[in-house]
Scaffold this motif. Structure first.
Motif, PDB file in Angstrom:
ATOM      1  N   UNK A 152      39.506  23.800  -5.724  1.00  0.00           N
ATOM      2  CA  UNK A 152      38.307  22.963  -5.529  1.00  0.00           C
ATOM      3  C   UNK A 152      37.884  22.950  -4.058  1.00  0.00           C
ATOM      4  N   UNK A 153      38.877  22.931  -3.159  1.00  0.00           N
ATOM      5  CA  UNK A 153      38.555  23.009  -1.729  1.00  0.00           C
ATOM      6  C   UNK A 153      37.801  24.302  -1.419  1.00  0.00           C
ATOM      7  N   UNK A 154      38.309  25.411  -1.931  1.00  0.00           N
ATOM      8  CA  UNK A 154      37.683  26.705  -1.656  1.00  0.00           C
ATOM      9  C   UNK A 154      36.286  26.796  -2.257  1.00  0.00           C
ATOM     10  N   UNK A 155      36.112  26.235  -3.454  1.00  0.00           N
ATOM     11  CA  UNK A 155      34.775  26.202  -4.058  1.00  0.00           C
ATOM     12  C   UNK A 155      33.825  25.387  -3.196  1.00  0.00           C
ATOM     13  N   UNK A 156      34.304  24.257  -2.716  1.00  0.00           N
ATOM     14  CA  UNK A 156      33.475  23.391  -1.873  1.00  0.00           C
ATOM     15  C   UNK A 156      33.103  24.087  -0.572  1.00  0.00           C
ATOM     16  N   UNK A 157      34.050  24.794   0.003  1.00  0.00           N
ATOM     17  CA  UNK A 157      33.769  25.525   1.238  1.00  0.00           C
ATOM     18  C   UNK A 157      32.744  26.618   0.980  1.00  0.00           C
ATOM     19  N   UNK A 158      32.913  27.341  -0.107  1.00  0.00           N
ATOM     20  CA  UNK A 158      31.974  28.404  -0.450  1.00  0.00           C
ATOM     21  C   UNK A 158      30.562  27.860  -0.634  1.00  0.00           C
ATOM     22  N   UNK A 159      30.463  26.686  -1.253  1.00  0.00           N
ATOM     23  CA  UNK A 159      29.161  26.070  -1.503  1.00  0.00           C
ATOM     24  C   UNK A 159      28.680  25.207  -0.331  1.00  0.00           C
ATOM     25  N   UNK A 160      29.540  25.092   0.695  1.00  0.00           N
ATOM     26  CA  UNK A 160      29.242  24.202   1.825  1.00  0.00           C
ATOM     27  C   UNK A 160      28.923  22.789   1.344  1.00  0.00           C
ATOM     28  N   UNK A 161      29.742  22.335   0.404  1.00  0.00           N
ATOM     29  CA  UNK A 161      29.572  21.017  -0.217  1.00  0.00           C
ATOM     30  C   UNK A 161      30.592  20.044   0.376  1.00  0.00           C
ATOM     31  N   UNK A 196      30.880  16.791   0.233  1.00  0.00           N
ATOM     32  CA  UNK A 196      31.403  15.745  -0.653  1.00  0.00           C
ATOM     33  C   UNK A 196      32.479  16.284  -1.596  1.00  0.00           C
ATOM     34  N   UNK A 197      32.280  17.474  -2.119  1.00  0.00           N
ATOM     35  CA  UNK A 197      33.294  18.086  -2.978  1.00  0.00           C
ATOM     36  C   UNK A 197      34.563  18.382  -2.177  1.00  0.00           C
ATOM     37  N   UNK A 198      34.385  18.815  -0.942  1.00  0.00           N
ATOM     38  CA  UNK A 198      35.524  19.047  -0.061  1.00  0.00           C
ATOM     39  C   UNK A 198      36.304  17.757   0.147  1.00  0.00           C
TER      40      UNK A 198
END
Length: 111
Positions: free
Chosen positions: A38-47, A49-51
């Motif tokens: 989930x961290x990596x997805x958030x970083x990829x999306x520059x999100x 809040x998800x991070x």
């Protein structure tokens, strides 16, 4: 700072017993990997809040297991307010290393 809070870990061990505690320690890497994804997805999306949510989940998981250094480093990500750059990747890599070191320290404490 120690990897684990030995007094809290001993309390956990006494409350749950050795087998249950050992099982939780063995589950820690897989649980971390879920949130790491989930961290990596958030970083990829520059999100941001998800991070923060994923970092919060890691912090809570670590805190519940008396993994104080992992919880502290996850807290750093939870309040992250910087650039999505290599420094953020370095923080994730540090968490990866801390999980491994923490599990080893917990396993040693159970023997």
């Amino acid at each position: 700072m120690d990897l684990i809070d030995h007094a809290r870990f001993d309390e956990l061990h006494q409350a749950l017993g050795k087998d249950q505690t050992k099982m939780l320690v063995e589950l820690l890497p897989a649980s971390y990997e879920e949130e790491r994804a989930r961290l990596l997805e958030a970083i990829s999306a520059k999100d941001i809040e998800a991070l923060r949510r994923a970092a919060h989940a890691i912090k809570g998981m670590a805190g519940n297991m008396a993994a104080q250094k992992l919880a502290e480093d996850a807290r750093t990500l939870e309040i992250f307010d910087g650039a999505f750059d290599d420094a953020l990747d370095d923080q994730i890599n540090r968490l990866d290393q801390l999980v491994s070191e923490t599990v080893s320290a917990m396993q040693a404490a159970l023997t």
